[in-house]
Design a protein around this motif. Structure first.
Motif, PDB file in Angstrom:
ATOM      1  N   GLN A 346       0.819  -1.218   0.000  1.00 55.95           N
ATOM      2  CA  GLN A 346       0.000   0.000   0.000  1.00 55.95           C
ATOM      3  C   GLN A 346       0.855   1.272   0.000  1.00 55.95           C
ATOM      4  O   GLN A 346       0.301   2.374  -0.041  1.00 55.95           O
ATOM      5  CB  GLN A 346      -0.933  -0.015   1.216  1.00 55.95           C
ATOM      6  N   ASP A 347       2.172   1.146   0.059  1.00 54.39           N
ATOM      7  CA  ASP A 347       3.033   2.330  -0.003  1.00 54.39           C
ATOM      8  C   ASP A 347       2.861   3.034  -1.346  1.00 54.39           C
ATOM      9  O   ASP A 347       2.760   2.390  -2.400  1.00 54.39           O
ATOM     10  CB  ASP A 347       4.499   1.945   0.163  1.00 54.39           C
ATOM     11  N   VAL A 348       2.823   4.381  -1.301  1.00 50.14           N
ATOM     12  CA  VAL A 348       2.734   5.192  -2.525  1.00 50.14           C
ATOM     13  C   VAL A 348       3.905   6.183  -2.504  1.00 50.14           C
ATOM     14  O   VAL A 348       3.775   7.305  -1.988  1.00 50.14           O
ATOM     15  CB  VAL A 348       1.391   5.931  -2.620  1.00 50.14           C
ATOM     16  N   PRO A 349       5.065   5.763  -3.014  1.00 51.24           N
ATOM     17  CA  PRO A 349       6.265   6.613  -2.930  1.00 51.24           C
ATOM     18  C   PRO A 349       6.077   7.984  -3.563  1.00 51.24           C
ATOM     19  O   PRO A 349       6.620   8.982  -3.070  1.00 51.24           O
ATOM     20  CB  PRO A 349       7.321   5.792  -3.686  1.00 51.24           C
ATOM     21  N   ALA A 350       5.308   8.061  -4.658  1.00 56.76           N
ATOM     22  CA  ALA A 350       5.135   9.343  -5.339  1.00 56.76           C
ATOM     23  C   ALA A 350       4.483  10.382  -4.440  1.00 56.76           C
ATOM     24  O   ALA A 350       4.697  11.591  -4.595  1.00 56.76           O
ATOM     25  CB  ALA A 350       4.316   9.149  -6.608  1.00 56.76           C
ATOM     26  N   LEU A 351       3.672   9.924  -3.512  1.00 55.73           N
ATOM     27  CA  LEU A 351       2.999  10.847  -2.590  1.00 55.73           C
ATOM     28  C   LEU A 351       3.665  10.872  -1.228  1.00 55.73           C
ATOM     29  O   LEU A 351       3.179  11.524  -0.300  1.00 55.73           O
ATOM     30  CB  LEU A 351       1.527  10.428  -2.434  1.00 55.73           C
ATOM     31  N   PHE A 353       3.815   8.425   0.831  1.00 51.28           N
ATOM     32  CA  PHE A 353       3.049   7.666   1.821  1.00 51.28           C
ATOM     33  C   PHE A 353       3.698   6.308   2.039  1.00 51.28           C
ATOM     34  O   PHE A 353       3.977   5.576   1.090  1.00 51.28           O
ATOM     35  CB  PHE A 353       1.605   7.481   1.355  1.00 51.28           C
ATOM     36  N   LYS A 354       3.924   5.987   3.310  1.00 47.43           N
ATOM     37  CA  LYS A 354       4.507   4.696   3.658  1.00 47.43           C
ATOM     38  C   LYS A 354       3.803   4.153   4.889  1.00 47.43           C
ATOM     39  O   LYS A 354       3.601   4.870   5.873  1.00 47.43           O
ATOM     40  CB  LYS A 354       5.999   4.856   3.945  1.00 47.43           C
ATOM     41  N   ASP A 477     -10.480   6.064   2.074  1.00 44.98           N
ATOM     42  CA  ASP A 477      -9.033   6.157   1.926  1.00 44.98           C
ATOM     43  C   ASP A 477      -8.444   7.207   2.871  1.00 44.98           C
ATOM     44  O   ASP A 477      -7.371   7.005   3.453  1.00 44.98           O
ATOM     45  CB  ASP A 477      -8.673   6.497   0.478  1.00 44.98           C
ATOM     46  N   SER A 771      -6.913  -3.423  -8.397  1.00 45.86           N
ATOM     47  CA  SER A 771      -8.120  -2.764  -8.910  1.00 45.86           C
ATOM     48  C   SER A 771      -9.117  -3.702  -9.558  1.00 45.86           C
ATOM     49  O   SER A 771     -10.239  -3.292  -9.849  1.00 45.86           O
ATOM     50  CB  SER A 771      -7.727  -1.696  -9.938  1.00 45.86           C
TER      51      SER A 771
END
Length: 932
Positions: A346-351, A353-354, A477, A771
């Motif tokens: 679920q990590d989103v490096p671009a944002l 978020f970790k 979310d 998805s």
């Protein structure tokens, strides 16, 4: 020699009113005018017709209201008024007329009348067998209840009057072997011999042999859209399989409501009640005979009260966390507790978020909303019913009836979710030609949803809507991002893991739209007004059921057997515009079934042995032909034929409901599908680490690479023995024992598949790992909720014992006990049977009439706790008990009974359905006016 018109003249004079003796000075002018008019009327009348009237009494001279009087072999009849009086028009064409006088518990009397007589006096004698009731449901022909071939109960008009539950079906739980499940005040399910649910799906519910089930769903919503109690002559309940005469879905029994004939029950009846929970209940019935041949009736009713609201906030069986967990739970009566199991993926490096590593593998639940919060004041339950019928006697023994009925109600229905049933209703029309030997009947039923909406979708869609703080994120979310970030920040401040979890939950909970906020109100209104699955929670369907049937009984020789033959055709026309069924082209889905049946009945050994055999063959559009046999024997002993032993074997089936066959509802996370086509192939896939992928925590997915064929019919075979009779003076015993074997039960499975049932590839799955389950592409794998058969045989057995002691008119003692046992010896560990039935249950009661005018009834019911496995929730129902009481004081001169009633008088635990509300005390006062 007496003039041939003399009896008519006397009758006409008596009908005209009392006349004073003529004074010495001659007859008074008004008396002379009345006499001449009456005489003229008598001379013009048909000389073969004359009035027959009198009074029906007990041995002590006490009048007997409600007794029926018929001319034998005809439909011409009436009932006695509050003074025990009756009057009817008979035809004398050279032969005497035979009157048949009947009342429950008394010997039926037959009188021969050869001319007009308005001063008949009939004294009724207590029946030596205590019961002289006849039933029609058991064999579809009239017979004594003592000699019925199967287990059957009958609730009389007077017993119906004493039922104090707000919904009449709730009162049937006082009978042995009958289980009632109320999921709300007016939505009650009835079953016999196990496998109870919150909806009657294996018991056929009929009003004058018309199915009351909603055509779209194949379920009966209690008596929400049935007939008012004022128009109920009786209720008959068949226990166990009845497909041999009733066809599809009579797997576990039949409930038959018999309405009142306007020829027999004429006059005005009004019932008014008011009580706790702002209860207001009004019913009106008016019936009138217009001459000898024509009669009509009108029924109207309105009920309104505050609904019971469920408040069980313990963890549901599928919850990953136990009750009280700091991580939150999936509570039974909270909705929208969307969850997330934190993982590195679920990590989103671009944002930036970790996920905090300490949260890996932890499943966190949103708080969701309670039922009361989602209803937002929409908590009234109501029922409105209007019916009119006209009946015409083509001959004395042949009548034509035409009827129209509209019923609308609001309540709460429970199935895979809780549904706010709001202004749901039916329109029903009937035409029937009936003789003493048979009938020809056609009826049509249309259902409609009104503004019904579903609570799970409502809450879920609110939480999946854009967040007010960050519109790019949904409320869901944003909740879990807030949770993770707060936990990370609190751990950075040196908080312990437990402290950080509590603070993270508090911060995340604050992001959920507040019930008091304008945003919540706006979202709620938008969603309950939108009927597109996955976008709104409003339900939208309207379907038709058209049914034509006929039956005829023949006597094969003077001393020979009796043969009954019948046939029926049923057509469904399903409509939802793609909102419930797969009717995306806008055309109604047509489905049909038809069948024919026969029954042979014969008595032997000087009428002591009664044998019967019946069989029905049913054909379906989507399933194989089914044959339902039944064989029974009843042996009678005793001087008064008071001992009756019976034995029978029957096989029955249940066809899948229309939703089981044709359902299609895509709600994003799930696709709910029917299964009448080519079957489905289900698969579990593995993630990058080789673990089985479970899309939603706690989901009970099917095993790896399983496939389900298209649906088959459910089946049951039952053998039973029983006894009805008088074992001691004034002591009546009704006992039965049965053994049943079921197979091909229809249940629900969740599987990963394409919506069309075909096999998705691993590549498709990998491409849409995060998805795919919210995709709309027909080729993408999705979570399918599917109706399917379970081939595992399931065996049950049980017994009932009912005792009634007629101590006196003032005191009748009743008691019954029911045993239901599920045989698990052949079942795999963890196998879910959906038996949902207490092993032990009993009732104790007393009723009677004291002081000539005061009737009363008290019943105590105890039900043992038991496991319930329902689509909505699974859990343990604790032992519960309820005491229902009624008192009515009749004032004959006013034609009025003053009433006082209470259900669950002592306000004890009365939770009948897991996930449903506890049914508390409900006390009412009322009056019943009955004027002939």
């Amino acid at each position: 020699m007496q003039h041939k018109y003399a009896p008519l003249l006397v009758a006409a004079l008596l009908q005209a009113g009392p006349l004073a003796a003529a004074p010495a000075g001659g007859e008074k002018p008004q008396h002379a005018t009345r006499r001449k008019a009456a005489a003229a009327k008598a001379v013009k009348a048909d000389p073969s017709e004359a009035n027959v009237a009198g009074v029906i009494q007990l041995a002590n001279g006490e009048p007997l209201p409600g007794a029926t009087v018929f001319i034998k072999g005809t439909f011409i009849g009436t009932s006695t008024d509050q003074f025990g009086k009756f009057s009817l028009l008979a035809t004398f064409d050279g032969a005497p007329v035979e009157l048949v006088v009947a009342y429950v518990g008394y010997e039926t009397q037959t009188l021969q009348v050869s001319q007009a007589n308005t001063a008949l006096s009939v004294q009724m004698v207590r029946s030596a067998t205590l019961l002289n009731e006849t039933v029609v449901a058991a064999s579809r022909v009239e017979e004594s209840i003592l000699r019925a071939p199967v287990t059957i109960d009958k609730v009389s008009e007077r017993q119906i009057e004493r039922i104090s539950t707000p919904e009449v079906l709730g009162g049937l739980g006082n009978l042995p072997g009958v289980d009632v499940n109320s999921s709300s005040m007016l939505f009650t399910s009835v079953s016999t011999r196990g496998f109870n649910t919150a909806k009657s799906e294996r018991v056929v519910q009929l009003v004058d042999y018309m199915d009351t089930a909603l055509p779209s769903l194949n379920l009966s919503p209690g008596n929400l859209v049935g007939i008012p109690e004022l128009d109920m002559e009786s209720i008959e309940i068949i226990h166990g399989p009845a497909s041999a005469l009733y066809g599809s879905n009579a797997l576990s029994g039949v409930i038959l409501f018999n309405s009142k004939d306007p020829f027999v029950y004429d006059g005005l009846s009004v019932r008014l009640r008011a009580g706790q929970r702002n209860l207001l209940d009004g019913q009106l019935r008016y019936a009138q005979k217009l001459g000898k041949r024509f009669a009509f009736k009108i029924n109207a009713s309105a009920f309104r009260a505050d609904e019971w609201i469920p408040e069980n906030y313990n963890a549901n069986a599928g919850s990953q966390n136990p009750t009280g967990s700091v991580l939150g739970i999936d509570a039974i009566n909270r909705y929208g507790e969307l969850n997330n199991t934190f993982s590195p993926v679920q990590d989103v490096p671009a944002l930036g978020f970790k996920v905090h590593p300490e949260l890996y593998g932890k499943t966190v639940y949103m708080p969701g909303y309670t039922e009361r919060e989602l209803l937002a004041g929409d908590t009234k339950t109501d029922s409105r019913r209007l019916q009119a019928a006209v009946t015409y006697l083509l001959r004395d023994d042949l009548k034509l009836t035409v009827e129209a009925k509209r019923a609308i109600g609001s309540a709460t229905y429970q199935n895979i979710s809780r549904f706010r049933v709001k202004d749901l209703g039916t329109n029903q029309f009937r035409a029937e030609l009936k003789s003493a030997r048979g009938f020809l009947r056609a009826y049509s039923t249309q259902d409609f949803t009104g503004d019904t909406y579903e609570l799970t979708q409502l809450s879920g869609l609110i939480l999946k809507s854009p967040s007010a703080a960050i519109p790019q994120l949904s409320n869901r979310d944003f909740y879990f991002v807030t949770y993770n970030n707060t936990y990370d920040a609190e751990r950075g401040k040196g908080r312990s893991i437990d402290e950080a979890l509590v603070l993270a939950k508090q911060a995340a909970d604050a992001t959920q739209p507040a019930v008091s906020s304008e945003r919540f109100a706006t979202l709620r209104q938008q969603i309950i007004n939108e009927d597109q699955p996955g976008v709104g929670s409003k339900q939208n369907f309207s379907s038709y059921l058209n049914d034509v049937s006929g039956q005829r009984t023949f006597k094969l020789g003077e001393e020979g057997p009796e043969l009954t033959l019948g046939a029926a055709y049923r057509q469904y026309r399903l409509g939802s515009n793609g909102k419930l069924f797969n009717d995306f082209d806008g055309k109604r889905i047509r489905n049909h079934e038809y069948g024919t049946y026969g029954q042979l009945t014969h008595t032997l050994l000087d009428d002591h042995l009664k044998l019967s055999a019946a069989a029905r063959v049913d054909a379906f559009k989507n399933f194989k032909t089914a044959v339902s046999p039944r064989a029974a024997a009843v042996y009678t002993l005793g001087e008064n034929k008071q001992h009756n032993f019976r034995a029978s074997y029957g096989r029955a089936f249940r066809s899948p409901s229309q939703t089981d066959q044709f359902l299609y509802s895509d709600v994003s996370d799930y696709v709910f599908r029917g299964n009448s086509e080519n079957g489905f192939k289900g698969y579990l896939f593995t993630d990058a680490n080789g673990r089985n992928y479970v899309p939603f925590s706690g989901m009970d997915l099917t095993p790896f690479k399983v496939s389900f064929d298209k649906l088959r019919l459910e089946q049951v075979g039952t053998a039973e023995v029983g006894y009805k009779g008088v074992v001691l003076p004034n002591l009546y015993l009704d006992a039965s024992y049965f053994r049943s074997t079921y197979k091909d039960f229809i249940g629900v499975s969740y599987l990963v598949s394409r919506p069309d049932g075909s096999e998705p590839t691993q590549a498709e799955f990998d491409a849409g790992y995060l998805s795919a389950f919210r995709a709309t592409s027909a080729s993408a794998p999705r979570i399918i909720s599917l109706a399917r058969n379970n081939a595992q045989p399931v065996r049950t057995q049980g017994a009932t014992v009912g005792l009634t002691y007629y101590l006196s008119k003032a005191v009748n003692l009743t008691g019954n006990y029911s045993l239901n046992v599920l045989d698990r010896s052949n079942l795999p560990a963890g196998f879910r049977t959906f038996f949902n039935t207490p092993k032990h249950k009993y009732n104790l009661g007393v009723n009677g009439v004291v002081l000539k005018s005061l009737s009363y009834s008290v019943n105590y019911r105890w039900v043992q706790g038991h496991q319930q496995e329902l689509p909505f929730a699974t859990g343990m129902i604790k032992d519960y008990s309820t005491t229902d009481a009624y008192a009515g004081y009749m004032v004959p001169k006013l034609g009025t009974t003053f009433q006082l009633g209470a259900s669950n008088l002592f306000n004890t635990n009365n939770l009948q359905v897991i996930g449903a509300p506890n049914l508390g005390r409900l006390v009412y006062v009322g009056l019943l006016v009955d004027v002939k």
